[in-house]
Scaffold this active site. Structure first.
Site, PDB file in Angstrom:
ATOM      1  N   GLU A 300     -39.892  50.745  44.828  1.00 28.17           N
ATOM      2  CA  GLU A 300     -38.648  51.328  44.269  1.00 28.17           C
ATOM      3  C   GLU A 300     -38.697  50.580  42.801  1.00 28.17           C
ATOM      4  OE1 GLU A 300     -36.000  51.031  47.997  1.00 28.17           O
ATOM      5  OE2 GLU A 300     -36.222  49.033  47.029  1.00 28.17           O
ATOM      6  N   CYS A 384     -28.092  49.357  51.547  1.00 25.33           N
ATOM      7  CA  CYS A 384     -27.489  48.592  50.364  1.00 25.33           C
ATOM      8  C   CYS A 384     -26.784  49.313  49.333  1.00 25.33           C
ATOM      9  CB  CYS A 384     -28.784  48.099  49.596  1.00 25.33           C
ATOM     10  SG  CYS A 384     -29.935  49.212  48.922  1.00 25.33           S
TER      11      CYS A 384
END
Length: 510
Positions: A300, A384
């Site tokens: 990421e 998240c």
């Protein structure tokens, strides 16, 4: 997260509390209504179905079944609680209030006598508390709990959640620090939360702890296994020596937000210089046209300079949110319009794609092109982004305006009513009327004003090639202020108006 720079000694601009801004009918009010009525309640059900609440019940001794991973499930509850607190500041809702109280009571029951609170390590691997700092996310979860507690306390409400968060922070402070244990959490987040807790409580211990955690980076003090290199965790070089943004994008941006927060309180120019260097690297070499950040799916992460593919772009929604958080703090530190421009770019492009119009489906990643098959799911195993989106929408009024002595600055053109203290108890009240972003016309009405002359400063976005401002029957060409602010100082009277026209003409490139 709502930041309060009212007493920050090195803040160029003072923030206005969420309770002093009301978002009125317009582009964003509809999103806030859906967030309030649909998204937050949908999320509560998903947190139940996914096992987040049951994990805490297991830690409290009342749950059933097995623990559900990943290890940072608690943080989803904390971001949801923060979002609920902001929405309850915007408008009351007994159902949301009851949901939040139930969650807070669950946290109280799960917290250990020494203040420790993390359901994974309490239930699954208690022998590894504070031993898996690279990937264990203990401080990451603690940071989000602190953010939720500050938001809840500012409503104002019971201090119960703040008490829980302070006990967690006190436990960490008793465990880590000079003469105790060195530490580098693998996922930055607690740093900015500790600074805000220090602002809220007036306790310098939390500010010192935030500074300690930042200063440990780059010295090989992160413990526990990780599949990634130290650059992915922002632990390759000391913070003040960092030249590039690297590694996990959200981690990097949360750390930079915390660094900017530390500067606002300490005046450490080396921290501001680091933040500025990395801002230049990010915006000139590693940012998509949409404001999206994080080119690589693996880790990421940021890629190399100019590595910005369209169809494989990762552009995590949380990274766009973290970018806005960082730019907001840099705006407070410097007063420079480029940071407000950065918020606007990310808000309407990199962020807003992350949620469906019905408020119940979310993008985790936001590629810029699709060959088909890309849809928003209702939830994620790693959830998240959804509650992060919710807290951002709920908090939007906080980012509209700031103050300096005898001056009020408008940064985002969102229909709203703003009540501001211009210093020494001088109160001003403005109403913004606009269809922005569908239309560049903004009408500003002075509804309340202190007696002496004072300034209204209006951001002229860097993209705006032509702009005009009319006030008191006089028309001014303010195109020359693009990328800055048009400033008008006079003895305002109730009923005075300003008519800003930011002419929107489609064009290729920027």
């Amino acid at each position: 997260m709502e930041i309060d720079t009212t007493h920050s000694p090195f803040a160029h601009l003072k923030t206005i509390g969420l309770k002093n801004v009301t978002v009125l009918e317009g582009f964003w009010s509809g999103r806030q209504t859906i967030n309030h009525n649909t998204s937050l309640k949908h999320a509560y059900r998903k947190l139940e179905d996914s096992g987040n609440f049951n994990n805490l019940k297991l830690a409290a001794g009342s749950g059933e079944g097995k623990y559900r991973t990943p290890v940072f499930m608690d943080s989803d509850i904390y971001k949801w609680l923060e979002a609920v607190s902001y929405e309850l500041t915007n408008r009351p809702d007994p159902q949301l209030e009851a949901m939040a109280d139930e969650a807070i009571e669950l946290l109280r029951a799960a917290q250990q006598d020494d203040g420790y609170l993390n359901s994974y390590f309490q239930v699954v691997e208690p022998e590894k508390k504070w031993q898996e700092l690279a990937m264990g996310h203990e401080m990451y979860c603690a940071g989000h709990l602190i953010e939720a507690a500050v938001a809840h306390h500012r409503r104002p409400r019971s201090g119960k959640l703040r008490g829980i968060a302070c006990r967690v922070a006190d436990h960490i402070d008793a465990t880590f620090g000079p003469g105790k244990r060195d530490a580098v959490p693998g996922h930055p987040e607690i740093e900015l939360a500790l600074v805000e807790l220090s602002r809220e409580c007036g306790d310098p211990r939390y500010l010192r702890l935030a500074g300690f955690l930042v200063d440990q980076r780059g010295h090989g003090k992160m413990i526990g296994p990780t599949p990634f290199n130290r650059g992915s965790h922002q632990d390759r070089v000391p913070v003040r020596e960092a030249e590039i943004a690297e590694g996990h994008a959200v981690r990097q941006l949360y750390l930079l937000a915390g660094i900017a927060d530390l500067y606002l309180e300490t005046g450490d120019k080396a921290l501001l210089e680091t933040s500025e260097r990395l801002w230049q690297d990010v915006t000139a070499r590693k940012m998509y046209l949409t404001g999206g950040l994080g080119a690589r799916g693996y880790g990421e992460a940021f890629g190399e300079a100019y590595e910005l593919p369209s169809d494989t772009a990762y552009n995590e929604t949380c990274a766009a949110i973290a970018s806005m958080m960082w730019n907001w703090r840099m705006l407070a530190a410097t007063g420079e319009a480029r940071f407000a421009d950065g918020i606007e770019r990310a808000l309407y492009n990199g962020f807003l794609s992350g949620i469906s119009l019905d408020g119940q489906r979310y993008f985790y990643e936001n590629p810029l092109s699709s060959r088909g098959g890309i849809q928003r799911p209702e939830w994620y195993g790693c959830a998240c982004c959804p509650p992060n989106v919710m807290r951002t929408i709920a908090l939007l009024g906080h980012t509209i305006a700031t103050t300096r002595p005898d001056s009020l600055q408008i940064h985002q053109y969102i229909a709203s009513e703003i009540n501001a203290d211009l210093g020494e108890g001088k109160q001003a009240r403005l109403r913004l009327e606009t269809r922005y972003p569908w239309d560049g016309k903004v009408r500003i009405v002075v509804e309340g004003t202190p007696a002496p002359p004072w300034e209204i400063a209006l951001r002229i976005p860097a993209w705006c090639e032509a702009a005009s401002l009319e006030t008191g029957g006089k028309m001014m060409d303010v195109s020359g202020s693009a990328g800055g602010y048009a400033r008008i100082t006079q003895a305002w009277r109730a009923g005075d108006t300003l008519q800003l026209d930011l002419r929107m003409s489609p064009r290729w490139g920027l």
